[in-house]
Design a protein around this motif. Sequence first.
Motif, PDB file in Angstrom:
ATOM      1  N   PHE A   7     -20.076 -29.964 -10.349  1.00  0.00           N
ATOM      2  CA  PHE A   7     -19.408 -30.454 -11.139  1.00  0.00           C
ATOM      3  C   PHE A   7     -19.410 -31.420 -12.989  1.00  0.00           C
ATOM      4  N   ILE A   8     -20.699 -31.547 -13.281  1.00  0.00           N
ATOM      5  CA  ILE A   8     -20.548 -32.209 -14.693  1.00  0.00           C
ATOM      6  C   ILE A   8     -21.208 -30.914 -15.240  1.00  0.00           C
ATOM      7  N   LEU A   9     -21.584 -30.138 -14.592  1.00  0.00           N
ATOM      8  CA  LEU A   9     -22.097 -28.173 -15.949  1.00  0.00           C
ATOM      9  C   LEU A   9     -21.225 -28.013 -15.784  1.00  0.00           C
ATOM     10  N   ALA A  10     -19.788 -28.243 -14.381  1.00  0.00           N
ATOM     11  CA  ALA A  10     -18.856 -27.085 -14.862  1.00  0.00           C
ATOM     12  C   ALA A  10     -18.076 -27.715 -16.119  1.00  0.00           C
ATOM     13  N   PHE A  11     -18.143 -28.494 -15.905  1.00  0.00           N
ATOM     14  CA  PHE A  11     -16.829 -29.363 -17.155  1.00  0.00           C
ATOM     15  C   PHE A  11     -18.027 -29.460 -18.032  1.00  0.00           C
ATOM     16  N   ILE A  12     -19.840 -29.184 -18.300  1.00  0.00           N
ATOM     17  CA  ILE A  12     -19.495 -29.562 -19.800  1.00  0.00           C
ATOM     18  C   ILE A  12     -19.270 -28.017 -20.296  1.00  0.00           C
ATOM     19  N   ILE A  13     -19.579 -26.621 -19.670  1.00  0.00           N
ATOM     20  CA  ILE A  13     -19.813 -25.801 -19.760  1.00  0.00           C
ATOM     21  C   ILE A  13     -18.793 -25.062 -20.443  1.00  0.00           C
ATOM     22  N   SER A  14     -17.284 -25.211 -19.664  1.00  0.00           N
ATOM     23  CA  SER A  14     -16.108 -25.403 -20.053  1.00  0.00           C
ATOM     24  C   SER A  14     -15.551 -26.061 -21.545  1.00  0.00           C
ATOM     25  N   LEU A  15     -15.913 -27.428 -21.390  1.00  0.00           N
ATOM     26  CA  LEU A  15     -15.617 -28.086 -22.896  1.00  0.00           C
ATOM     27  C   LEU A  15     -16.901 -26.907 -23.721  1.00  0.00           C
ATOM     28  N   GLU A  16     -17.801 -26.868 -23.884  1.00  0.00           N
ATOM     29  CA  GLU A  16     -18.477 -26.440 -24.827  1.00  0.00           C
ATOM     30  C   GLU A  16     -17.680 -24.382 -24.686  1.00  0.00           C
ATOM     31  N   ILE A  17     -17.732 -23.678 -24.192  1.00  0.00           N
ATOM     32  CA  ILE A  17     -16.848 -22.469 -24.274  1.00  0.00           C
ATOM     33  C   ILE A  17     -15.661 -22.354 -25.005  1.00  0.00           C
ATOM     34  N   SER A  18     -15.097 -23.623 -24.643  1.00  0.00           N
ATOM     35  CA  SER A  18     -13.205 -23.726 -25.496  1.00  0.00           C
ATOM     36  C   SER A  18     -13.142 -24.197 -26.716  1.00  0.00           C
ATOM     37  N   LEU A  19     -14.371 -24.782 -26.820  1.00  0.00           N
ATOM     38  CA  LEU A  19     -15.237 -25.436 -29.225  1.00  0.00           C
ATOM     39  C   LEU A  19     -15.860 -24.202 -29.178  1.00  0.00           C
ATOM     40  N   LYS A  20     -16.489 -23.704 -28.535  1.00  0.00           N
ATOM     41  CA  LYS A  20     -17.593 -21.983 -29.210  1.00  0.00           C
ATOM     42  C   LYS A  20     -16.974 -21.125 -28.740  1.00  0.00           C
ATOM     43  N   ALA A  21     -16.850 -19.731 -29.871  1.00  0.00           N
ATOM     44  CA  ALA A  21     -15.772 -18.353 -29.062  1.00  0.00           C
ATOM     45  C   ALA A  21     -17.386 -18.473 -29.178  1.00  0.00           C
TER      46      ALA A  21
END
Length: 217
Positions: A7-21
């Motif tokens: 869950f934490i991994l999916a959350f971090i990946i989703s957050l980073e992808i939303s911030l960096k194109a």
Amino acid sequence: MNSSLKFILAFIISLEISLKASLTTNLIVIAFALIYLLVTRIKIKELILLIAVPFIASFTIFATLFWFSPTPDAYYAWNLSTRVYVYTLTIACVTRNTTATDFARSLEQNLHLPSKFAYGVLAAINIIPRMKTAVKQIRTSAMMRGMYLSFWSPVLYFKAILVALNSADNLAQGMESHGYVEGQKRATIVAIPLTKKDWLIFFTLLILVNISLFIFK
């Protein structure tokens, strides 16, 4: 892999992808998520739904940014539209082979969240089927009296809220009758392990995603 770490991994990946194109990273994450789902033997029907249902949102975003924008940008349109699949498929990987009970226990044991929070999450998930049944009963009872309660009818939701409040009270009484006391230390019935292998997989995937984000566009 431990459900809390997933869950934490999916959350971090989703957050980073939303911030960096990074369109390439989006496609890599989507590919690995699909491979993981196939390896875990997901049903073809479920996989088709995971691909078909987000398509509407993804296509709408692409069409808005590419066809209906005064300054169309194909890269930006593809990047944002593929993010929908990143979010959907990563969450699907988190929930794959993970039951609500195991996830609640993992939150309590591995993330050290309060037991009332873990049990609250579990209760909320388990009460959904009961609420669906209650809504069907309310609509059926109304139709027997010559009333049709539509999906958006305030009367339907008012009665459903009353059923939910009654269910919450029954749940609280049931937990107390089984010896649940808020704030007291509880014994662990089923231990959810958090191994070195879980941490290794977690950091490996996280590092690879971050390298991809800063290398590829």
